[in-house]
Motif scaffolding. Structure first.
Motif, PDB file in Angstrom:
ATOM      1  N   ARG A  66      -9.388  -1.916  -9.193  1.00 52.53           N
ATOM      2  CA  ARG A  66     -10.382  -2.148  -8.089  1.00 52.53           C
ATOM      3  C   ARG A  66     -11.536  -3.174  -8.346  1.00 52.53           C
ATOM      4  NH1 ARG A  66      -8.895  -0.419  -3.076  1.00 52.53           N
ATOM      5  NH2 ARG A  66      -6.992   1.290  -3.124  1.00 52.53           N
ATOM      6  N   GLU A  96       2.141   1.670  -3.417  1.00 52.93           N
ATOM      7  CA  GLU A  96       0.887   2.346  -4.380  1.00 52.93           C
ATOM      8  C   GLU A  96       0.767   3.758  -3.939  1.00 52.93           C
ATOM      9  OE1 GLU A  96      -3.951   1.756  -4.519  1.00 52.93           O
ATOM     10  OE2 GLU A  96      -2.725   0.570  -3.105  1.00 52.93           O
ATOM     11  N   ARG A 135      -8.146  -4.444  -4.146  1.00 53.81           N
ATOM     12  CA  ARG A 135      -6.968  -4.226  -4.959  1.00 53.81           C
ATOM     13  C   ARG A 135      -6.719  -5.514  -5.928  1.00 53.81           C
ATOM     14  NH1 ARG A 135      -5.709  -1.479  -0.111  1.00 53.81           N
ATOM     15  NH2 ARG A 135      -5.012   0.673  -0.522  1.00 53.81           N
ATOM     16  N   ARG A 158       0.832  -1.235   0.054  1.00 52.79           N
ATOM     17  CA  ARG A 158      -0.107  -0.029   0.206  1.00 52.79           C
ATOM     18  C   ARG A 158       0.820   1.344   0.017  1.00 52.79           C
ATOM     19  NH1 ARG A 158      -2.895  -3.207   3.471  1.00 52.79           N
ATOM     20  NH2 ARG A 158      -2.167  -2.314   5.191  1.00 52.79           N
ATOM     21  N   PRO A 164      -2.947  -0.512  -8.790  1.00 53.84           N
ATOM     22  CA  PRO A 164      -4.068  -1.522  -9.001  1.00 53.84           C
ATOM     23  C   PRO A 164      -5.381  -1.306  -9.305  1.00 53.84           C
ATOM     24  CG  PRO A 164      -3.563  -1.213  -6.662  1.00 53.84           C
ATOM     25  CD  PRO A 164      -2.547  -0.312  -7.364  1.00 53.84           C
TER      26      PRO A 164
END
Length: 121
Positions: A33, A24, A39, A21, A31
């Motif tokens: 969804r 990210e 994710r 995360r 990613p």
């Protein structure tokens, strides 16, 4: 193609969900969804996370990692431009060759017609 949940990515990369995360949040991976907002990571995301892991293990900090990826992106753009130019040059050569062959054939046909016209006058 997004296929992997964060748990699977965790297993594949040995990065914790928190680390994933974090990367990210820095824009290294984006990613997709699911409908439930889960994710879903692609092979490219997993590859990038593995690259990040390798770089951090070599002692490179986040700023350095961003620079490495920026340099890679610039290099890829240069390579793509070079490849496009190579393809365009090849197409141009093929077109010139085709036109030259067609002109030569047309010239030959014209010469033959000219030679044959002597017999039919």
């Amino acid at each position: 193609m997004p296929l992997f949940s964060i748990r699977i990515v965790n297993d594949l990369t040995d990065l914790t969900p928190r680390q994933i995360r974090y990367y990210e949040s820095h824009g290294f991976v984006t990613p997709a969804r699911s409908e439930g907002n889960q994710r879903l990571f692609s092979f490219a995301d997993v590859d990038r996370l593995l690259d990040i892991k390798q770089l951090t293990e070599r002692g490179i900090n986040m700023a350095g990692i961003k620079e490495v990826f920026r340099d890679r992106a610039e290099q890829e753009k240069k390579e793509q431009k070079t490849e496009r130019e190579r393809i365009e040059t090849k197409r141009l050569h093929e077109q010139v060759r085709w036109e030259a062959l067609n002109n030569a054939n047309a010239h030959k046909a014209s010469m033959i017609q000219g030679q044959l016209s002597h017999f039919f006058h």
